[in-house]
Write an enzyme that holds these catalytic residues in place. Structure first.
Site, short mmCIF file in Angstrom:
data_model
loop_
_atom_site.label_atom_id
_atom_site.label_comp_id
_atom_site.label_asym_id
_atom_site.label_seq_id
_atom_site.Cartn_x
_atom_site.Cartn_y
_atom_site.Cartn_z
N HIS A 17 11.34 -20.86 18.76
CA HIS A 17 10.06 -21.05 18.05
C HIS A 17 9.97 -22.45 17.40
O HIS A 17 9.42 -22.60 16.31
CB HIS A 17 9.89 -20.02 16.93
CG HIS A 17 9.70 -18.61 17.41
ND1 HIS A 17 9.17 -18.28 18.64
CD2 HIS A 17 9.95 -17.43 16.79
CE1 HIS A 17 9.13 -16.96 18.76
NE2 HIS A 17 9.60 -16.42 17.67
N LYS A 27 6.44 -23.93 16.29
CA LYS A 27 5.84 -23.09 15.25
C LYS A 27 6.58 -23.30 13.92
O LYS A 27 5.96 -23.41 12.86
CB LYS A 27 5.90 -21.61 15.65
CG LYS A 27 4.95 -21.31 16.81
CD LYS A 27 5.11 -19.90 17.31
CE LYS A 27 4.23 -19.67 18.53
NZ LYS A 27 4.61 -18.50 19.30
N LEU A 37 9.35 -19.78 27.11
CA LEU A 37 8.15 -20.02 26.29
C LEU A 37 7.89 -18.71 25.58
O LEU A 37 8.11 -17.63 26.16
CB LEU A 37 6.96 -20.40 27.18
CG LEU A 37 7.01 -21.76 27.89
CD1 LEU A 37 5.79 -21.96 28.78
CD2 LEU A 37 7.11 -22.90 26.89
N ASP A 38 7.37 -18.77 24.36
CA ASP A 38 7.05 -17.53 23.63
C ASP A 38 6.01 -16.74 24.42
O ASP A 38 5.27 -17.30 25.23
CB ASP A 38 6.47 -17.87 22.25
CG ASP A 38 7.49 -18.56 21.36
OD1 ASP A 38 8.70 -18.46 21.64
OD2 ASP A 38 7.06 -19.22 20.40
N LYS A 39 5.93 -15.45 24.11
CA LYS A 39 4.98 -14.59 24.82
C LYS A 39 3.55 -15.13 24.72
O LYS A 39 2.77 -15.08 25.66
CB LYS A 39 5.07 -13.17 24.24
CG LYS A 39 4.26 -12.15 24.98
CD LYS A 39 4.46 -10.77 24.40
CE LYS A 39 3.43 -9.80 24.95
NZ LYS A 39 3.48 -8.51 24.27
#
Ligand code: URA
Length: 248
Positions: free
Chosen positions: A194, A197, A106-108
């Site tokens: 991503h 997004k 998962l992204d930060k």
């Protein structure tokens, strides 16, 4: 079932009782008992899953694989180690095993469900692009998400990769015309970099907040506080391994 024998010092090291050298010393100095008997040779082979091992007042029972559900907060990276950033593994207070890793990333700044395990085979099956394991997220979007977006998400989109995305299910949960924001749920079958997004960017919108709530049959426990982890239940492990076996 096959009986698997394993070196005593290796079991204790993998279960986090200490470094290999520390564990060897504890064994040699008579601080380790196996099934009630003091064992002084680190190389002693013991039956992997049934041995009852006491070391320095703690009982260890070896499990080959362990599984944790983490409610990932924003601000930590999905890695096993990082020179500068706090990692998801740093959030496990007393991991039952060494060798744990997050299943996927998962992204930060993304929150929510992250599976941590040492079961490489399961991870591989869950992450395989051919298995199309559904992942569901809730998101807050800057912009008014509309039916046209829903249609585009469902038919696959060009987000700058070699191939378009697989169909994704976008549902509009709430729109706020004053703030021009939308709350949505989105289910994707892949795990591209991503991805969500970039899908919203492709329709001219920006993700402000992202939280994963489901991965295949595994749902984020609503009672699990952000930043905390718990072991998966037997039922959750079974559902996950069954699902991965069938390739769903
Ligand atoms: N899609 C994203 O853009 N980020 C994530 O962390 C997960 C899916």
């Amino acid at each position: 079932m096959d009986v698997i024998m394993m070196r005593l010092d290796r079991i204790l090291t993998e279960m986090g009782a200490g470094s290999r050298q520390e564990v060897k010393k504890q064994i040699r100095t008579g601080q380790v008992r196996v099934n009630g008997q003091t064992v002084r040779k680190p190389e002693t082979k013991v039956e992997e899953t049934s041995a009852e091992i006491w070391c320095m007042g703690t009982l260890y029972r070896y499990e080959p694989f362990v599984y944790y559900m983490l409610h990932k907060p924003s601000g930590v990276v999905s890695a096993t180690e990082d020179a500068r950033e706090r990692t998801v593994l740093d959030l496990l207070e007393s991991p039952a095993r060494t060798g744990l890793f997050p299943v996927g990333r998962l992204d930060k700044d993304t929150e929510g469900l992250l599976l941590l395990t040492n079961d490489g085979e399961l991870a591989h099956r869950l992450l395989s692009p051919r298995k199309h394991v559904d992942k569901t997220y809730e998101a807050v979007i800057d912009g008014m998400v509309n039916d046209q977006d829903v249609k585009q998400f469902s038919s696959g989109m060009d987000i700058g990769d070699d191939t378009p995305t697989l169909p994704a299910v976008l549902s509009i949960l709430h729109t706020d015309p004053e703030q021009k924001r939308s709350r949505v749920s989105i289910t994707i079958q892949e795990g591209r970099y991503h991805q969500i997004k970039r899908m919203f960017e492709a329709v001219g919108k920006k993700v402000l907040y992202l939280k994963r709530i489901r991965m295949g049959p595994l749902e984020l426990d609503p009672s699990l506080p952000k930043g905390q982890a718990r072991r998966l239940t037997e039922e959750e492990i079974r559902a996950l391994t069954d699902k991965a076996d069938k390739g769903e």
